[in-house]
Each structure stands twice: as structure tokens, then as C-alpha cells.
Design an enzyme around this catalytic site. Structure first.
Site, PDB file in Angstrom:
ATOM      1  N   HIS A 128      -7.863  -5.019  -1.168  1.00  0.00           N
ATOM      2  CA  HIS A 128      -6.664  -4.414  -0.602  1.00  0.00           C
ATOM      3  C   HIS A 128      -6.133  -5.153   0.630  1.00  0.00           C
ATOM      4  O   HIS A 128      -4.919  -5.378   0.757  1.00  0.00           O
ATOM      5  CB  HIS A 128      -6.971  -2.953  -0.241  1.00  0.00           C
ATOM      6  CG  HIS A 128      -5.767  -2.082  -0.172  1.00  0.00           C
ATOM      7  ND1 HIS A 128      -5.051  -1.706  -1.297  1.00  0.00           N
ATOM      8  CD2 HIS A 128      -5.138  -1.496   0.885  1.00  0.00           C
ATOM      9  CE1 HIS A 128      -4.047  -0.927  -0.939  1.00  0.00           C
ATOM     10  NE2 HIS A 128      -4.067  -0.790   0.380  1.00  0.00           N
TER      11      HIS A 128
ATOM     12  N   ASP B   8      -9.602  -4.589  -5.654  1.00  0.00           N
ATOM     13  CA  ASP B   8      -8.933  -3.590  -4.818  1.00  0.00           C
ATOM     14  C   ASP B   8      -9.461  -2.199  -5.151  1.00  0.00           C
ATOM     15  O   ASP B   8      -9.291  -1.711  -6.267  1.00  0.00           O
ATOM     16  CB  ASP B   8      -7.431  -3.661  -5.052  1.00  0.00           C
ATOM     17  CG  ASP B   8      -6.624  -2.951  -3.966  1.00  0.00           C
ATOM     18  OD1 ASP B   8      -7.132  -1.959  -3.412  1.00  0.00           O
ATOM     19  OD2 ASP B   8      -5.488  -3.382  -3.690  1.00  0.00           O
TER      20      ASP B   8
ATOM     21  N   SER C 209       0.829  -1.197   0.000  1.00  0.00           N
ATOM     22  CA  SER C 209       0.000   0.000   0.000  1.00  0.00           C
ATOM     23  C   SER C 209       0.872   1.259   0.000  1.00  0.00           C
ATOM     24  O   SER C 209       1.640   1.476  -0.934  1.00  0.00           O
ATOM     25  CB  SER C 209      -0.961  -0.045   1.183  1.00  0.00           C
ATOM     26  OG  SER C 209      -1.949   0.958   1.088  1.00  0.00           O
TER      27      SER C 209
END
Length: 397
Positions: free
Chosen positions: A374, A345, A175
Site C-alpha cells: 500500500h 497490498d 487509498s
């Protein structure tokens, strides 16, 4: 005689000056955590019978004392494979990589494979050493943007690992840990410390973001509202977090009657729900309001850019009305990169990942998991087989 007295006074002045410098250096060193000081990370997450775990301090040029955890196996028969550095996402800490059992946590899997695993922490993580001057209660502690992670924190931590190991580093980011790496690698010399990079849920722009909460908050300018209100620290569980959701929930895009996670990350296929309370205890941490604001700026602009201070302040800082972009095409084609991303995601949207792939000079290896969202990459029940084992194979190839 008078001439000799003048020279003598000058010599004494020089000696006194250097004495002050030494005294200042001693004071700074006295403020640093001792090598044996602990944040509690190793004691909380790492079994001493299976792994060796130590903590080291990395001081940034602006006074933050970052903790870096160093994990290796105690098995004497394991063949050493060099250093690996793991960097977490936004509002998280290094414990992201050790929250699952040893056969489901990337840090332990890599240590078992012979890597010396270094876990990085941002300046706001729970398991870090703080600041030379400020406490977490001071607004000044939170006066930083994502650019500080790009230009200061990550380069300092990677340099520390390289200086300790004398070897190039295998990098893993998740991320915001991918955003920071891509920006840092595009800026110059730090990329030379890295041998390979594996990026999970990679983000190099937020132009196609489909997360209802992130999108609504950005276009309602919740970040600007909270900054104008004097908010420096953002914590989702605080009064600030409540204000954030009160404003965001006014959007018709957000369904505040149901659980929020899927409205941020996308619908996770493989999230380990049985460990949710455990994840919640560690995975939602404070961050700088300006860090969060910079993410919102990128949603609104669609640009992978430095912090937007406003037209006139940009002109003073950047000599431009608009903040410069980080140019991922400047990352050397010789750096082997693996990108692992998911079809569901909502933050690392597949269209944004496709744009990243087009901009990179080299041709990255890609793992595309259509059902992943995610959170699946670090909290999924299948991540060890679907993601972590291929990452280890990528590093060993």
C-alpha cells in the site's frame, strides 16, 4: 393615511430583513481566511524559485474551510496541459504528494509536465483552514463520517477547481482518495467535471482485506468501543491510539512485538526507509473516529456502503434497516480510468480490485505491480518510474 403607514412599515421591515442578511453575509466573509492567509504548506514544501504555489479556501455547506494548494511551474517554456487534482488517503494530508524530491513527487512531476496541480485536503488534514464555528479541540469538529467527504468535500473542491480553470479535471486519488472518488462519481453530476481518473491502491470494498491490524481491530469492534467511550478524534499517537493498539494486540493475528507498518499496509517492497522519520512527521494525522468506524463497518459487512447508524436510525435516515451501497457500476463507461494496484497490498487487496474491475461499466487501464504494497505508491523509491510516469502518459494520451 393609516393604509400608507402600514405599507411604509412593511417596506421598512423588508429593508431591515435584507440589512440583516447582508450583515450576516459580512460576518461569514470576515470569518473566512483572506486570500493571502497561509497554512504554511507552500512555505514548507514548495520551492518558490521553481514553482508557483498559492492556497485557496473552499467552504463546505457544513462550515469546514478546506485548503486547496495550487502548484504550477515557473518555466515559461512549458506547454500548459490543464488542471489536475490530487487527493490523499486516510489520516494524511495533501503533503503526501510533495514529500519526496521533485523527481519523485507526483505533484512536482505533473507541474513540470505543464499541469496546473491542485492538491485537496480533507477537513481533518493538518494543512487546512478549520471550521467557521468549531476548533479542532471541539468534539463537534470531529462529528462527521466518510459520507461527508463523498457528498460534500470532494464535490466542493472539484467544483472550485472547475470554476477556476473552466476545464475538465484530471483526477488522481490514493487509498481513501480512491474510495471517495468512486463513491462521488457514482452519485451523479460531479463526475462530469472530470476528464480522466487515475486511482492508486483503489478501494471499493474491504471484504478481502488481509491487513492483520485492520482486520483484527474491525472484528474486535474497537471502533464501537471507542465511540461508546466518547472518542471523537482518532490520532494514532494519542492516548486513544494507545487504547486502540492495546485492544487490537489481544488478537492472535497481530504481532505487537514487531513494526506495525507492514501489518497495516502489507510488506512494502520499495519503501524509502531513509526518509521514514520525515514521512512519520506528516503521514499520520488525526481523523474522525466515525470516519475510521465506517471503514471498520465495511470490513465487517464486505459492502461499499454509507454509514451504518444502527437498524432504527438507518430506517429514519435511509428508509431501510441497512445503509445503501455506493454503486460503482453507475460510473459512466465514458470516463477513462487507470487503476494501479499491488500484489502485496493488504488494504487494496487484489481480489477486491478484481471485483471493482468487474463492476465498472468501462474497461479500465490497469497497472499491476506484484511486489508493491500500500505505501509503495506514495513513498516508494521506484514509484516515479513505475506509477507516476505512466499516469502522466495516461493523461496525455
Amino acid at each position: 393615511m393609516h393604509y400608507l403607514n402600514v405599507i411604509g412599515m412593511e417596506v421598512l421591515g423588508v429593508v431591515y430583513f435584507f440589512f440583516l442578511l447582508m450583515l450576516q453575509d459580512a460576518v461569514v466573509r470576515a470569518q473566512l481566511p483572506s486570500p493571502s492567509q497561509s497554512t504554511g504548506f507552500c512555505e514548507s514544501f514548495v520551492s518558490p524559485t521553481i514553482y508557483k504555489c498559492t492556497e485557496e479556501v473552499v467552504q463546505t455547506e457544513d462550515g469546514y474551510l478546506l485548503a486547496v494548494q495550487r502548484i504550477s511551474t515557473t518555466n515559461p517554456l512549458t506547454v500548459a496541459k490543464g488542471p489536475a487534482f490530487l487527493y490523499h488517503g486516510i489520516m494524511e494530508g495533501g503533503e503526501t504528494w510533495v514529500l519526496n524530491p521533485s523527481n519523485g513527487s507526483l505533484a512536482f512531476m505533473m507541474a513540470n509536465s505543464g499541469y496546473e496541480v491542485w492538491i485537496g485536503n480533507t477537513r481533518s488534514s493538518n494543512y487546512t483552514f478549520g471550521h467557521l464555528k468549531y476548533t479542532r479541540n471541539d468534539k463537534e469538529f470531529w462529528d462527521w463520517t466518510w459520507d461527508n467527504l463523498v457528498k460534500t468535500d470532494l464535490p466542493a473542491m472539484l467544483q472550485h477547481v472547475y470554476d477556476s480553470s473552466k476545464e475538465q479535471i484530471n483526477y488522481v486519488g490514493y487509498s481513501q482518495g480512491t474510495m471517495t472518488a468512486l463513491a462521488t462519481f457514482s452519485e451523479g453530476p460531479t463526475v462530469n467535471l472530470v476528464s480522466k481518473a487515475a486511482l492508486l491502491s483503489p478501494i471499493a470494498s474491504l471484504g478481502h482485506i488481509s491487513s492483520p491490524i485492520a482486520s483484527a481491530a474491525s472484528y474486535l469492534f474497537v471502533d464501537e468501543i471507542l465511540l461508546l467511550a466518547g472518542v471523537a478524534e482518532f490520532n494514532a499517537y494519542s492516548d486513544t491510539g494507545k487504547k486502540f493498539m492495546d485492544i487490537t494486540c489481544t488478537s492472535s493475528e497481530v504481532d505487537c512485538r514487531h513494526e506495525f507498518m507492514s501489518q497495516i499496509t502489507g510488506t512494502n517492497c520499495c519503501f524509502n526507509a531513509s526518509r521514514k522519520s520525515f514521512y512519520d512527521r506528516y503521514s499520520i494525522q488525526s481523523t474522525s473516529m466515525r470516519n475510521l468506524a465506517q471503514m471498520a463497518q465495511m470490513v465487517r459487512s464486505g459492502r461499499f456502503s454509507m454509514y451504518d447508524h444502527g437498524f432504527w436510525n438507518n430506517l429514519k435516515k435511509y428508509n431501510s434497516f441497512f445503509p445503501p451501497e455506493y454503486d460503482v457500476s453507475a460510473i459512466p463507461a465514458t470516463l477513462p480510468i487507470l487503476l494501479a494496484h499491488g500484489g502485496n497490498d493488504s488494504l487494496a487487496d487484489p481480489d477486491d480490485v478484481a471485483d471493482l474491475i468487474q463492476k465498472l461499466q468501462g474497461t479500465p487501464q490497469v497497472i499491476y505491480l506484484p511486489q508493491y504494497a500500500h505505501a509503495d505508491f506514495v513513498m516508494g523509491t521506484n514509484a516515479s518510474a513505475d506509477v507516476y510516469t505512466p499516469i502522466i502518459s495516461f493523461f496525455q494520451a
